[in-house]
Design a protein around this motif. Structure first.
Motif, short mmCIF file in Angstrom:
data_model
loop_
_atom_site.label_atom_id
_atom_site.label_comp_id
_atom_site.label_asym_id
_atom_site.label_seq_id
_atom_site.Cartn_x
_atom_site.Cartn_y
_atom_site.Cartn_z
N LYS A 42 -24.73 51.55 14.40
CA LYS A 42 -23.44 52.07 14.44
C LYS A 42 -23.21 53.25 13.79
O LYS A 42 -23.28 53.35 12.38
CB LYS A 42 -22.54 50.85 13.85
CG LYS A 42 -21.08 51.26 13.96
CD LYS A 42 -20.10 50.08 13.59
CE LYS A 42 -18.76 50.58 13.60
NZ LYS A 42 -17.85 49.34 13.22
N PRO A 43 -22.90 54.46 14.26
CA PRO A 43 -22.81 55.64 13.54
C PRO A 43 -21.58 55.83 12.74
O PRO A 43 -20.57 55.08 12.94
CB PRO A 43 -22.52 56.46 14.76
CG PRO A 43 -22.91 55.96 16.21
CD PRO A 43 -22.66 54.54 15.75
N ASN A 44 -21.78 56.26 11.63
CA ASN A 44 -20.82 56.46 10.50
C ASN A 44 -20.15 57.92 10.59
O ASN A 44 -18.84 58.26 10.78
CB ASN A 44 -21.36 56.48 9.27
CG ASN A 44 -20.25 56.43 8.26
OD1 ASN A 44 -19.34 56.02 8.00
ND2 ASN A 44 -20.59 57.67 7.40
N ASP A 45 -21.20 59.32 10.77
CA ASP A 45 -20.69 60.23 10.79
C ASP A 45 -21.69 61.05 11.78
O ASP A 45 -22.88 60.61 11.82
CB ASP A 45 -20.45 61.27 9.56
CG ASP A 45 -19.94 62.49 9.68
OD1 ASP A 45 -18.98 62.60 10.61
OD2 ASP A 45 -20.22 63.32 8.86
N THR A 46 -21.17 62.00 12.68
CA THR A 46 -22.03 62.87 13.41
C THR A 46 -22.00 64.22 13.52
O THR A 46 -20.98 64.81 13.10
CB THR A 46 -21.59 62.19 14.91
OG1 THR A 46 -20.56 62.63 15.22
CG2 THR A 46 -21.92 60.99 15.21
N ALA A 47 -22.92 65.05 13.88
CA ALA A 47 -23.02 66.29 14.15
C ALA A 47 -23.68 66.67 15.22
O ALA A 47 -24.86 66.43 15.54
CB ALA A 47 -23.29 67.13 12.99
N LYS A 93 -29.40 74.54 10.13
CA LYS A 93 -29.74 73.67 8.99
C LYS A 93 -28.64 72.51 9.13
O LYS A 93 -27.67 72.65 9.48
CB LYS A 93 -29.76 74.26 7.71
CG LYS A 93 -30.82 75.09 7.48
CD LYS A 93 -32.10 74.80 7.74
CE LYS A 93 -33.22 75.84 7.18
NZ LYS A 93 -34.75 75.14 7.28
N LEU A 94 -29.28 71.26 8.88
CA LEU A 94 -28.19 70.31 8.78
C LEU A 94 -28.33 69.79 7.35
O LEU A 94 -29.16 69.79 6.53
CB LEU A 94 -28.78 68.85 9.57
CG LEU A 94 -28.31 67.62 9.80
CD1 LEU A 94 -26.88 67.90 10.44
CD2 LEU A 94 -28.79 66.59 10.30
N VAL A 118 -31.96 69.61 5.99
CA VAL A 118 -32.76 69.10 6.99
C VAL A 118 -33.06 70.33 8.04
O VAL A 118 -32.11 70.68 8.53
CB VAL A 118 -32.44 67.70 7.61
CG1 VAL A 118 -33.12 67.42 8.95
CG2 VAL A 118 -32.21 66.72 6.70
N ASP A 119 -34.25 70.52 8.43
CA ASP A 119 -34.87 71.27 9.38
C ASP A 119 -34.64 70.83 10.39
O ASP A 119 -35.55 69.88 10.90
CB ASP A 119 -36.03 72.02 8.95
CG ASP A 119 -36.47 73.13 9.59
OD1 ASP A 119 -35.74 73.43 10.93
OD2 ASP A 119 -37.50 73.84 9.35
N PRO A 120 -33.87 71.04 11.67
CA PRO A 120 -33.87 70.38 12.94
C PRO A 120 -34.94 71.02 13.92
O PRO A 120 -35.38 70.30 14.61
CB PRO A 120 -32.44 70.97 13.41
CG PRO A 120 -32.37 72.17 12.65
CD PRO A 120 -32.60 72.07 11.60
N ILE A 125 -37.31 67.10 5.95
CA ILE A 125 -36.30 67.58 4.77
C ILE A 125 -36.79 68.88 4.27
O ILE A 125 -38.11 68.87 3.79
CB ILE A 125 -36.34 66.24 3.58
CG1 ILE A 125 -35.94 65.03 4.01
CG2 ILE A 125 -35.56 66.85 2.48
CD1 ILE A 125 -35.99 64.03 3.25
N SER A 126 -36.12 69.76 4.07
CA SER A 126 -36.32 71.09 3.59
C SER A 126 -35.94 71.25 2.32
O SER A 126 -36.53 72.30 1.55
CB SER A 126 -36.11 72.17 4.66
OG SER A 126 -34.55 72.27 4.63
N ASN A 127 -34.87 70.71 1.70
CA ASN A 127 -34.59 70.95 0.59
C ASN A 127 -33.74 69.74 0.03
O ASN A 127 -32.98 69.08 0.83
CB ASN A 127 -33.91 72.08 0.32
CG ASN A 127 -34.02 72.83 -0.83
OD1 ASN A 127 -34.47 72.27 -2.02
ND2 ASN A 127 -33.90 74.29 -0.79
N VAL A 128 -33.52 69.65 -1.18
CA VAL A 128 -32.63 68.41 -1.91
C VAL A 128 -32.14 69.20 -3.06
O VAL A 128 -32.81 69.56 -3.87
CB VAL A 128 -33.28 67.15 -2.21
CG1 VAL A 128 -32.45 66.11 -2.80
CG2 VAL A 128 -33.92 66.62 -1.03
N LEU A 129 -30.75 69.07 -3.24
CA LEU A 129 -29.97 69.65 -4.50
C LEU A 129 -29.27 68.27 -4.85
O LEU A 129 -28.42 67.94 -4.45
CB LEU A 129 -28.96 70.66 -4.03
CG LEU A 129 -28.14 71.45 -5.13
CD1 LEU A 129 -28.93 71.82 -6.16
CD2 LEU A 129 -27.09 72.26 -4.55
#
Length: 204
Positions: A42-47, A93-94, A118-120, A125-129
């Motif tokens: 069940k989706p919570n948020d989308t892009a 980027k996502l 996230v690199d589509p 995963i390309s980075n985490v802050l």
């Protein structure tokens, strides 16, 4: 206009049917049922990816990020470090909010959370802050600035981060918004992605 109508139609078809969740697999074969795609969550948020026929989605309480190809029906999944809640797509980027704590209006701190990039192109995963904030919602402007609204506390500020510089740039107290973001945040609010503790800003 036709392209916009097509995306809206695909979006409605995509989420018109929700199937049972399947464990232990990273790629699912989505089943087309009367023109719709049955999802195993069940989706919570989308892009929507503006460059290819893919919709990204989160599942509430899950570390899994999904990529649904509405052309082929393929569904890929990516495990993030922390539970994913909200997301936004910009600058190819996502960006996904990462929860390290439960939202609590009465919690006055300290807070912790993270933002995953996230690199589509390869869905990795390309980075985490890591941030000193409980992220509720996210918006990314055309300059690459990441705006995070608070998910806990009653008077915490909207804060702005740079993934490139790996730091918080500044904070915006209540309705004080960076000019380049007023129109975008107002748009998000009109789409019912409301930011906490903040009145609707004036549109430029």
């Amino acid at each position: 206009m036709k392209a916009l109508s097509r995306y809206l139609l695909i979006f409605l078809l995509l989420f018109s049917s929700v199937g049972s969740f399947i464990h232990g697999k990273s790629v699912y074969a989505a089943t087309a049922v009367k023109g719709s795609i049955t999802l195993p969550f069940k989706p919570n948020d989308t892009a929507v990816d503006p460059n290819k026929p893919v919709i990204y989605a989160t599942k509430l309480g899950s570390k899994t990020l999904y990529a649904v190809n509405f052309s082929t029906g393929e569904i890929k999944s990516l495990n993030l470090p922390y539970p994913a809640e909200r997301l936004d797509f910009n600058h190819n980027k996502l960006y996904v909010t990462q929860l390290k704590m439960s939202h609590d209006t009465y919690n006055q701190g300290p807070y912790s959370g993270a933002i995953a990039e996230v690199d589509p192109s390869n869905f990795t995963i390309s980075n985490v802050l890591d941030i000193n904030q409980d992220p509720y919602d996210i918006a990314v402007d055309n300059y690459g600035y990441i705006y995070i609204s608070p998910g806990s506390g009653q008077w915490d500020d909207l804060k702005v981060y740079s993934m490139k510089d790996k730091k918080r740039l500044f904070k915006l107290h209540h309705t004080q918004l960076h000019p380049c973001m007023k129109e975008r945040i107002s748009f998000l609010m009109q789409k019912h992605r409301k930011f906490t503790q903040m009145r609707q800003p004036e549109v430029l």
